[in-house]
Scaffold this motif. Structure first.
Motif, PDB file in Angstrom:
ATOM      1  N   ALA A 149       0.840  -1.206   0.000  1.00  0.00           N
ATOM      2  CA  ALA A 149       0.000   0.000   0.000  1.00  0.00           C
ATOM      3  C   ALA A 149       0.871   1.250   0.000  1.00  0.00           C
ATOM      4  O   ALA A 149       0.583   2.222  -0.704  1.00  0.00           O
ATOM      5  CB  ALA A 149      -0.939   0.001   1.202  1.00  0.00           C
ATOM      6  N   ALA A 150       1.952   1.234   0.772  1.00  0.00           N
ATOM      7  CA  ALA A 150       2.869   2.383   0.806  1.00  0.00           C
ATOM      8  C   ALA A 150       3.487   2.600  -0.573  1.00  0.00           C
ATOM      9  O   ALA A 150       3.562   3.727  -1.059  1.00  0.00           O
ATOM     10  CB  ALA A 150       3.952   2.178   1.856  1.00  0.00           C
ATOM     11  N   GLN A 151       3.911   1.509  -1.208  1.00  0.00           N
ATOM     12  CA  GLN A 151       4.521   1.626  -2.536  1.00  0.00           C
ATOM     13  C   GLN A 151       3.487   2.067  -3.575  1.00  0.00           C
ATOM     14  O   GLN A 151       3.753   2.947  -4.384  1.00  0.00           O
ATOM     15  CB  GLN A 151       5.153   0.297  -2.947  1.00  0.00           C
ATOM     16  CG  GLN A 151       5.991   0.371  -4.198  1.00  0.00           C
ATOM     17  CD  GLN A 151       7.197   1.282  -4.035  1.00  0.00           C
ATOM     18  OE1 GLN A 151       7.864   1.271  -3.015  1.00  0.00           O
ATOM     19  NE2 GLN A 151       7.468   2.090  -5.030  1.00  0.00           N
ATOM     20  N   LYS A 152       2.296   1.470  -3.531  1.00  0.00           N
ATOM     21  CA  LYS A 152       1.235   1.809  -4.480  1.00  0.00           C
ATOM     22  C   LYS A 152       0.841   3.282  -4.371  1.00  0.00           C
ATOM     23  O   LYS A 152       0.560   3.937  -5.377  1.00  0.00           O
ATOM     24  CB  LYS A 152       0.006   0.931  -4.220  1.00  0.00           C
ATOM     25  CG  LYS A 152      -1.185   1.271  -5.080  1.00  0.00           C
ATOM     26  CD  LYS A 152      -2.402   0.439  -4.707  1.00  0.00           C
ATOM     27  CE  LYS A 152      -3.606   0.910  -5.489  1.00  0.00           C
ATOM     28  NZ  LYS A 152      -4.840   0.320  -5.001  1.00  0.00           N
ATOM     29  N   ASN A 153       0.817   3.779  -3.164  1.00  0.00           N
ATOM     30  CA  ASN A 153       0.374   5.148  -2.913  1.00  0.00           C
ATOM     31  C   ASN A 153       1.524   6.127  -2.751  1.00  0.00           C
ATOM     32  O   ASN A 153       1.343   7.232  -2.241  1.00  0.00           O
ATOM     33  CB  ASN A 153      -0.522   5.171  -1.664  1.00  0.00           C
ATOM     34  CG  ASN A 153      -1.782   4.399  -1.894  1.00  0.00           C
ATOM     35  OD1 ASN A 153      -2.539   4.686  -2.805  1.00  0.00           O
ATOM     36  ND2 ASN A 153      -2.013   3.389  -1.069  1.00  0.00           N
ATOM     37  N   LYS A 154       2.681   5.721  -3.215  1.00  0.00           N
ATOM     38  CA  LYS A 154       3.879   6.528  -3.048  1.00  0.00           C
ATOM     39  C   LYS A 154       3.701   7.954  -3.569  1.00  0.00           C
ATOM     40  O   LYS A 154       4.050   8.919  -2.883  1.00  0.00           O
ATOM     41  CB  LYS A 154       5.063   5.862  -3.749  1.00  0.00           C
ATOM     42  CG  LYS A 154       6.357   6.579  -3.562  1.00  0.00           C
ATOM     43  CD  LYS A 154       7.498   5.827  -4.244  1.00  0.00           C
ATOM     44  CE  LYS A 154       8.779   6.635  -4.098  1.00  0.00           C
ATOM     45  NZ  LYS A 154       9.883   6.014  -4.769  1.00  0.00           N
ATOM     46  N   SER A 155       3.137   8.110  -4.750  1.00  0.00           N
ATOM     47  CA  SER A 155       3.010   9.464  -5.309  1.00  0.00           C
ATOM     48  C   SER A 155       2.060  10.333  -4.470  1.00  0.00           C
ATOM     49  O   SER A 155       2.312  11.518  -4.270  1.00  0.00           O
ATOM     50  CB  SER A 155       2.564   9.431  -6.769  1.00  0.00           C
ATOM     51  OG  SER A 155       1.281   8.874  -6.886  1.00  0.00           O
ATOM     52  N   ALA A 156       0.990   9.739  -3.961  1.00  0.00           N
ATOM     53  CA  ALA A 156       0.072  10.508  -3.113  1.00  0.00           C
ATOM     54  C   ALA A 156       0.747  10.899  -1.804  1.00  0.00           C
ATOM     55  O   ALA A 156       0.584  12.018  -1.325  1.00  0.00           O
ATOM     56  CB  ALA A 156      -1.194   9.705  -2.835  1.00  0.00           C
ATOM     57  N   LEU A 157       1.532   9.993  -1.232  1.00  0.00           N
ATOM     58  CA  LEU A 157       2.238  10.302   0.004  1.00  0.00           C
ATOM     59  C   LEU A 157       3.349  11.317  -0.241  1.00  0.00           C
ATOM     60  O   LEU A 157       3.595  12.177   0.592  1.00  0.00           O
ATOM     61  CB  LEU A 157       2.792   9.029   0.631  1.00  0.00           C
ATOM     62  CG  LEU A 157       1.732   8.064   1.162  1.00  0.00           C
ATOM     63  CD1 LEU A 157       2.358   6.726   1.527  1.00  0.00           C
ATOM     64  CD2 LEU A 157       1.008   8.656   2.351  1.00  0.00           C
ATOM     65  N   GLU A 158       3.986  11.227  -1.391  1.00  0.00           N
ATOM     66  CA  GLU A 158       5.022  12.215  -1.732  1.00  0.00           C
ATOM     67  C   GLU A 158       4.425  13.610  -1.892  1.00  0.00           C
ATOM     68  O   GLU A 158       5.070  14.599  -1.588  1.00  0.00           O
ATOM     69  CB  GLU A 158       5.739  11.833  -3.035  1.00  0.00           C
ATOM     70  CG  GLU A 158       6.707  10.699  -2.882  1.00  0.00           C
ATOM     71  CD  GLU A 158       7.357  10.309  -4.177  1.00  0.00           C
ATOM     72  OE1 GLU A 158       8.468   9.769  -4.127  1.00  0.00           O
ATOM     73  OE2 GLU A 158       6.762  10.526  -5.262  1.00  0.00           O
ATOM     74  N   GLY A 159       3.198  13.669  -2.353  1.00  0.00           N
ATOM     75  CA  GLY A 159       2.552  14.953  -2.574  1.00  0.00           C
ATOM     76  C   GLY A 159       1.735  15.436  -1.402  1.00  0.00           C
ATOM     77  O   GLY A 159       1.011  16.413  -1.522  1.00  0.00           O
ATOM     78  N   PHE A 160       1.867  14.791  -0.256  1.00  0.00           N
ATOM     79  CA  PHE A 160       1.089  15.110   0.944  1.00  0.00           C
ATOM     80  C   PHE A 160       1.102  16.609   1.218  1.00  0.00           C
ATOM     81  O   PHE A 160       2.126  17.190   1.511  1.00  0.00           O
ATOM     82  CB  PHE A 160       1.670  14.343   2.132  1.00  0.00           C
ATOM     83  CG  PHE A 160       0.874  14.450   3.394  1.00  0.00           C
ATOM     84  CD1 PHE A 160      -0.104  13.524   3.667  1.00  0.00           C
ATOM     85  CD2 PHE A 160       1.121  15.452   4.308  1.00  0.00           C
ATOM     86  CE1 PHE A 160      -0.841  13.592   4.844  1.00  0.00           C
ATOM     87  CE2 PHE A 160       0.397  15.532   5.488  1.00  0.00           C
ATOM     88  CZ  PHE A 160      -0.582  14.597   5.751  1.00  0.00           C
ATOM     89  N   GLY A 161      -0.054  17.231   1.084  1.00  0.00           N
ATOM     90  CA  GLY A 161      -0.188  18.640   1.397  1.00  0.00           C
ATOM     91  C   GLY A 161       0.246  19.607   0.312  1.00  0.00           C
ATOM     92  O   GLY A 161       0.016  20.798   0.430  1.00  0.00           O
ATOM     93  N   LYS A 162       0.888  19.110  -0.735  1.00  0.00           N
ATOM     94  CA  LYS A 162       1.370  20.006  -1.791  1.00  0.00           C
ATOM     95  C   LYS A 162       0.233  20.542  -2.646  1.00  0.00           C
ATOM     96  O   LYS A 162       0.244  21.700  -3.025  1.00  0.00           O
ATOM     97  CB  LYS A 162       2.397  19.300  -2.679  1.00  0.00           C
ATOM     98  CG  LYS A 162       3.728  19.090  -2.012  1.00  0.00           C
ATOM     99  CD  LYS A 162       4.714  18.449  -2.954  1.00  0.00           C
ATOM    100  CE  LYS A 162       6.043  18.215  -2.265  1.00  0.00           C
ATOM    101  NZ  LYS A 162       6.982  17.522  -3.129  1.00  0.00           N
ATOM    102  N   THR A 163      -0.705  19.692  -2.971  1.00  0.00           N
ATOM    103  CA  THR A 163      -1.849  20.095  -3.784  1.00  0.00           C
ATOM    104  C   THR A 163      -3.041  20.267  -2.856  1.00  0.00           C
ATOM    105  O   THR A 163      -3.565  19.294  -2.331  1.00  0.00           O
ATOM    106  CB  THR A 163      -2.146  19.047  -4.876  1.00  0.00           C
ATOM    107  OG1 THR A 163      -0.975  18.855  -5.651  1.00  0.00           O
ATOM    108  CG2 THR A 163      -3.289  19.511  -5.770  1.00  0.00           C
ATOM    109  N   ARG A 164      -3.449  21.499  -2.679  1.00  0.00           N
ATOM    110  CA  ARG A 164      -4.539  21.802  -1.750  1.00  0.00           C
ATOM    111  C   ARG A 164      -5.824  22.008  -2.529  1.00  0.00           C
ATOM    112  O   ARG A 164      -6.245  23.135  -2.773  1.00  0.00           O
ATOM    113  CB  ARG A 164      -4.171  23.009  -0.903  1.00  0.00           C
ATOM    114  CG  ARG A 164      -2.996  22.714  -0.005  1.00  0.00           C
ATOM    115  CD  ARG A 164      -2.649  23.864   0.896  1.00  0.00           C
ATOM    116  NE  ARG A 164      -1.415  23.555   1.599  1.00  0.00           N
ATOM    117  CZ  ARG A 164      -0.308  24.250   1.469  1.00  0.00           C
ATOM    118  NH1 ARG A 164      -0.267  25.303   0.693  1.00  0.00           N
ATOM    119  NH2 ARG A 164       0.768  23.906   2.128  1.00  0.00           N
TER     120      ARG A 164
END
Length: 143
Positions: free
Chosen positions: A30-45
């Motif tokens: 799940a961490a690997q699959k959602n890597k891009s969303a976690l990397e972008g945490f808070g960047k796109t509001r």
């Protein structure tokens, strides 16, 4: 009222990034699959980005080891509080700025500020725990 608007805008979460690799369990997958969303945490509001992040956090909580499940859930509850507060005052995340916040009533500003403060506290209180756990379990470094 302008001070409240400034406080509201000032409470928006700073970005957290994720880098590295890992795998071997549903949690790490799940961490690997959602890597891009976690990397972008808070960047796109935006409403859409926060809704996606909400789903990612739920996925991480669902698959996480029991030792950190409550930490993921606390972060998720804080995020859901922000989403609900934004919806209640009919203000899209992408439209939040000092001018738009200044048009809200004092009660609306206070409600939003309370939601953001709770979310920021959840990230502060539980973020280090999940960061450490993802690194240990999955060999993924969250910066």
């Amino acid at each position: 009222m302008k001070r409240s608007a400034a406080l509201l805008v000032g409470t928006i979460v700073t970005a957290t990034t994720l880098s590295g690799c890992g795998g071997g369990s549903a949690y790490c997958d799940a961490a690997q699959k959602n890597k891009s969303a976690l990397e972008g945490f808070g960047k796109t509001r935006t409403n859409a980005a926060f809704a996606k992040l909400d789903q990612v956090i739920k996925s991480m909580a669902k698959t996480s080891p029991s030792a950190v499940r409550k930490d993921w859930q606390a972060i998720g509850a804080g995020l859901e509080g922000v989403i609900a507060a934004q919806k209640k005052v009919n203000l899209r995340l992408e439209d939040v700025d000092a001018k738009s916040a200044g048009k809200l009533t004092t009660a609306q500003q206070k409600a939003l500020n309370t939601a953001y403060t709770a979310f920021n506290a959840a990230v502060k209180d539980h973020g280090a725990v999940v960061v450490k756990n993802v690194k240990q379990e999955c060999k993924i470094v969250i910066k």
